[in-house]
Scaffold this active site. Structure first.
Site, PDB file in Angstrom:
ATOM      1  N   ASP A 108       0.877  -1.178   0.000  1.00 14.36           N
ATOM      2  CA  ASP A 108       0.000   0.000   0.000  1.00 14.36           C
ATOM      3  C   ASP A 108       0.915   1.229   0.000  1.00 14.36           C
ATOM      4  O   ASP A 108       2.144   1.093   0.104  1.00 14.36           O
ATOM      5  CB  ASP A 108      -0.883  -0.013   1.265  1.00 14.36           C
ATOM      6  CG  ASP A 108      -1.795   1.205   1.367  1.00 14.36           C
ATOM      7  OD1 ASP A 108      -2.364   1.608   0.335  1.00 14.36           O
ATOM      8  OD2 ASP A 108      -1.937   1.769   2.473  1.00 14.36           O
ATOM      9  N   SER A 109       0.293   2.404  -0.048  1.00 13.39           N
ATOM     10  CA  SER A 109       1.094   3.626   0.023  1.00 13.39           C
ATOM     11  C   SER A 109       1.635   3.848   1.443  1.00 13.39           C
ATOM     12  O   SER A 109       2.596   4.584   1.629  1.00 13.39           O
ATOM     13  CB  SER A 109       0.239   4.821  -0.372  1.00 13.39           C
ATOM     14  OG  SER A 109      -0.898   4.894   0.474  1.00 13.39           O
ATOM     15  N   TYR A 131      -1.184   8.205  -2.442  1.00 11.65           N
ATOM     16  CA  TYR A 131      -1.373   7.787  -3.827  1.00 11.65           C
ATOM     17  C   TYR A 131      -2.593   8.492  -4.442  1.00 11.65           C
ATOM     18  O   TYR A 131      -2.684   8.655  -5.646  1.00 11.65           O
ATOM     19  CB  TYR A 131      -1.620   6.274  -3.898  1.00 11.65           C
ATOM     20  CG  TYR A 131      -0.385   5.400  -3.927  1.00 11.65           C
ATOM     21  CD1 TYR A 131       0.894   5.922  -3.741  1.00 11.65           C
ATOM     22  CD2 TYR A 131      -0.514   4.024  -4.161  1.00 11.65           C
ATOM     23  CE1 TYR A 131       2.013   5.095  -3.774  1.00 11.65           C
ATOM     24  CE2 TYR A 131       0.601   3.193  -4.193  1.00 11.65           C
ATOM     25  CZ  TYR A 131       1.861   3.720  -4.002  1.00 11.65           C
ATOM     26  OH  TYR A 131       2.954   2.895  -4.045  1.00 11.65           O
ATOM     27  N   GLY A 132      -3.536   8.858  -3.561  1.00 10.91           N
ATOM     28  CA  GLY A 132      -4.844   9.344  -4.011  1.00 10.91           C
ATOM     29  C   GLY A 132      -4.824  10.504  -4.978  1.00 10.91           C
ATOM     30  O   GLY A 132      -5.739  10.648  -5.782  1.00 10.91           O
ATOM     31  N   CYS A 148      -4.456  -1.621  -1.623  1.00  5.90           N
ATOM     32  CA  CYS A 148      -4.714  -0.178  -1.794  1.00  5.90           C
ATOM     33  C   CYS A 148      -5.779  -0.050  -2.878  1.00  5.90           C
ATOM     34  O   CYS A 148      -5.617  -0.623  -3.977  1.00  5.90           O
ATOM     35  CB  CYS A 148      -3.407   0.479  -2.236  1.00  5.90           C
ATOM     36  SG  CYS A 148      -3.617   2.159  -2.818  1.00  5.90           S
ATOM     37  N   ASN A 149      -6.838   0.662  -2.576  1.00  3.82           N
ATOM     38  CA  ASN A 149      -7.909   0.823  -3.574  1.00  3.82           C
ATOM     39  C   ASN A 149      -7.443   1.627  -4.778  1.00  3.82           C
ATOM     40  O   ASN A 149      -7.780   1.312  -5.914  1.00  3.82           O
ATOM     41  CB  ASN A 149      -9.100   1.544  -2.938  1.00  3.82           C
ATOM     42  CG  ASN A 149      -9.941   0.606  -2.103  1.00  3.82           C
ATOM     43  OD1 ASN A 149     -10.970   0.114  -2.557  1.00  3.82           O
ATOM     44  ND2 ASN A 149      -9.515   0.331  -0.891  1.00  3.82           N
ATOM     45  N   THR A 150      -6.660   2.689  -4.508  1.00  4.04           N
ATOM     46  CA  THR A 150      -6.225   3.561  -5.600  1.00  4.04           C
ATOM     47  C   THR A 150      -5.378   2.764  -6.597  1.00  4.04           C
ATOM     48  O   THR A 150      -5.612   2.814  -7.804  1.00  4.04           O
ATOM     49  CB  THR A 150      -5.417   4.757  -5.034  1.00  4.04           C
ATOM     50  OG1 THR A 150      -6.080   5.245  -3.864  1.00  4.04           O
ATOM     51  CG2 THR A 150      -5.284   5.849  -6.049  1.00  4.04           C
ATOM     52  N   GLU A 189      -3.053   8.572   8.318  1.00  8.22           N
ATOM     53  CA  GLU A 189      -1.620   8.262   8.280  1.00  8.22           C
ATOM     54  C   GLU A 189      -0.880   9.035   9.383  1.00  8.22           C
ATOM     55  O   GLU A 189       0.067   8.546   9.975  1.00  8.22           O
ATOM     56  CB  GLU A 189      -1.071   8.619   6.891  1.00  8.22           C
ATOM     57  CG  GLU A 189       0.308   8.094   6.592  1.00  8.22           C
ATOM     58  CD  GLU A 189       0.385   6.593   6.302  1.00  8.22           C
ATOM     59  OE1 GLU A 189      -0.585   5.997   5.823  1.00  8.22           O
ATOM     60  OE2 GLU A 189       1.457   6.015   6.576  1.00  8.22           O
ATOM     61  N   CYS A 241     -11.144   2.674   0.761  1.00  7.76           N
ATOM     62  CA  CYS A 241      -9.718   2.990   0.951  1.00  7.76           C
ATOM     63  C   CYS A 241      -9.286   2.151   2.141  1.00  7.76           C
ATOM     64  O   CYS A 241      -9.995   2.103   3.156  1.00  7.76           O
ATOM     65  CB  CYS A 241      -9.537   4.481   1.236  1.00  7.76           C
ATOM     66  SG  CYS A 241      -7.862   4.916   1.766  1.00  7.76           S
ATOM     67  N   THR A 242      -8.130   1.505   2.005  1.00 10.74           N
ATOM     68  CA  THR A 242      -7.727   0.578   3.073  1.00 10.74           C
ATOM     69  C   THR A 242      -7.285   1.299   4.346  1.00 10.74           C
ATOM     70  O   THR A 242      -7.069   0.662   5.373  1.00 10.74           O
ATOM     71  CB  THR A 242      -6.615  -0.365   2.575  1.00 10.74           C
ATOM     72  OG1 THR A 242      -5.562   0.431   2.011  1.00 10.74           O
ATOM     73  CG2 THR A 242      -7.134  -1.322   1.532  1.00 10.74           C
ATOM     74  N   HIS A 243      -7.157   2.626   4.282  1.00 11.78           N
ATOM     75  CA  HIS A 243      -6.883   3.373   5.523  1.00 11.78           C
ATOM     76  C   HIS A 243      -8.155   3.494   6.375  1.00 11.78           C
ATOM     77  O   HIS A 243      -8.076   3.677   7.589  1.00 11.78           O
ATOM     78  CB  HIS A 243      -6.413   4.806   5.208  1.00 11.78           C
ATOM     79  CG  HIS A 243      -4.959   4.915   4.833  1.00 11.78           C
ATOM     80  ND1 HIS A 243      -4.461   4.443   3.650  1.00 11.78           N
ATOM     81  CD2 HIS A 243      -3.906   5.463   5.500  1.00 11.78           C
ATOM     82  CE1 HIS A 243      -3.154   4.700   3.590  1.00 11.78           C
ATOM     83  NE2 HIS A 243      -2.800   5.322   4.713  1.00 11.78           N
TER      84      HIS A 243
HETATM   85  N1  DGL Z   1      -4.846   3.163   1.264  1.00 12.53           N
HETATM   86  C1  DGL Z   1      -4.952   3.624  -0.052  1.00 12.53           C
HETATM   87  C2  DGL Z   1      -6.228   3.287  -0.759  1.00 12.53           C
HETATM   88  O1  DGL Z   1      -6.837   2.301  -0.408  1.00 12.53           O
HETATM   89  C3  DGL Z   1      -4.301   4.894  -0.475  1.00 12.53           C
HETATM   90  C4  DGL Z   1      -4.434   6.139   0.293  1.00 12.53           C
HETATM   91  C5  DGL Z   1      -3.506   7.169  -0.313  1.00 12.53           C
HETATM   92  O2  DGL Z   1      -2.300   6.935  -0.317  1.00 12.53           O
HETATM   93  O3  DGL Z   1      -4.004   8.193  -0.836  1.00 12.53           O
HETATM   94  O4  DGL Z   1      -6.627   3.946  -1.692  1.00 12.53           O
END
Ligand code: DGL
Length: 266
Positions: free
Chosen positions: A9-10, A41-42, A72-74, A153, A185-187
């Site tokens: 992930d990011s 990453y978004g 990571c979804n992105t 984060e 988003c996995t966060h």
């Molecule tokens: N956790 C990530 C996701 O699922 C990325 C969040 C990010 O880095 O912007 O999209």
């Protein structure tokens, strides 16, 4: 097969997926990569994310991973096909979106489902397109919530600031009348309780971590035969050392994790 599973992930978001995988497949060795140098990453271009994802996947292959999870979804939205082509037959690649789309298709017949995620995920319209393909009676309302991943984060959750930001996003008209909300988003599992509090009962909050872990277990669980007595190895790599990452990794996997910094872009 006894090679480790590679998860990336990011930043810390993918740890929510790693922890769920660890719970369901406790004897599986894990190599985790948090691309903290390129976080978030978004708001990066698809080209940049594809480049990061391919480099990280090559690194995980070198570490003998034969299963790679884009946690990571992105990156799942914009780089999954590229990573699959890049890796070829050398590993099985999973993304975090398809299992959630299947879950929605199995659990909802009609109505409105909301999804929140980064700008990259929402602008790709991946959930809208994939859910329409499996059931066009489900309407998807999407909202980009770009402040959430950097906020999480930085360790900002369960406090006044996070509540204010979450409240301001979730009160937007776009999300009104939804029966369920996908945390795209996995966060976001880290703020699941705050989201649940906002809605109260009546809206299902769909957190991908357990759904993705169950899907992976179902697909690969029987490929593995580990000694149940041995503690599996877990290695955590980051592209840039951050205190936030170290703290979160310790919350998820205990204090004596090994955190190593590697530069894949030299
Ligand atoms: N956790 C990530 C996701 O699922 C990325 C969040 C990010 O880095 O912007 O999209």
């Amino acid at each position: 097969m006894n090679s480790p599973i590679g998860i990336f992930d990011s930043g810390i978001g993918g740890l929510t997926v790693a922890r769920a995988i660890h719970k369901q497949l406790p004897y599986l060795p894990i190599i985790y990569f948090g691309d903290t140098a390129h976080l978030p990453y978004g708001d990066k271009s698809s080209e940049s994310i594809q480049n990061y994802a391919q480099r990280i996947s090559s690194f995980l292959l070198k570490k003998r991973c034969r299963i790679i999870v884009i946690a990571c979804n992105t990156a799942s939205a914009v780089a999954y096909e590229k990573v699959k082509r890049h890796i070829g037959m050398k590993a099985i690649v999973f993304n975090v979106i398809d299992p959630v789309v299947d879950y929605v298709a199995c659990n909802f017949k009609r109505g409105r489902v909301g999804v929140i995620g980064t700008k990259g995920t929402i602008q790709s319209r991946i959930y809208v397109r994939k859910i329409a393909k499996v059931n066009s009676a489900i309407r998807v309302s999407s909202l980009a919530t770009p402040l959430l991943a950097p906020m999480i984060e930085e360790g900002y959750f369960n406090n006044y600031i996070s509540r204010t930001i979450i409240h301001s996003y979730l009160s937007k008209k776009t999300l009104s009348g939804t029966r369920a909300l996908i945390l795209g988003c996995t966060h976001y599992p880290l703020i699941k309780k705050e989201v649940e509090k906002f809605y109260g009962k009546g809206v299902d909050i769909i957190d991908s971590a357990d759904i993705v872990a169950a899907h992976i277990k179902d697909k690969i669980g029987n490929l593995y035969s580990f000694s149940k007595r041995k503690q599996p190895e877990r290695h955590f790599f980051v592209s840039d050392y951050t205190e936030a990452f170290e703290k979160s990794a310790a919350i998820f996997f205990g204090k004596n994790i090994k955190l190593k910094k590697v530069n894949l872009w030299r």
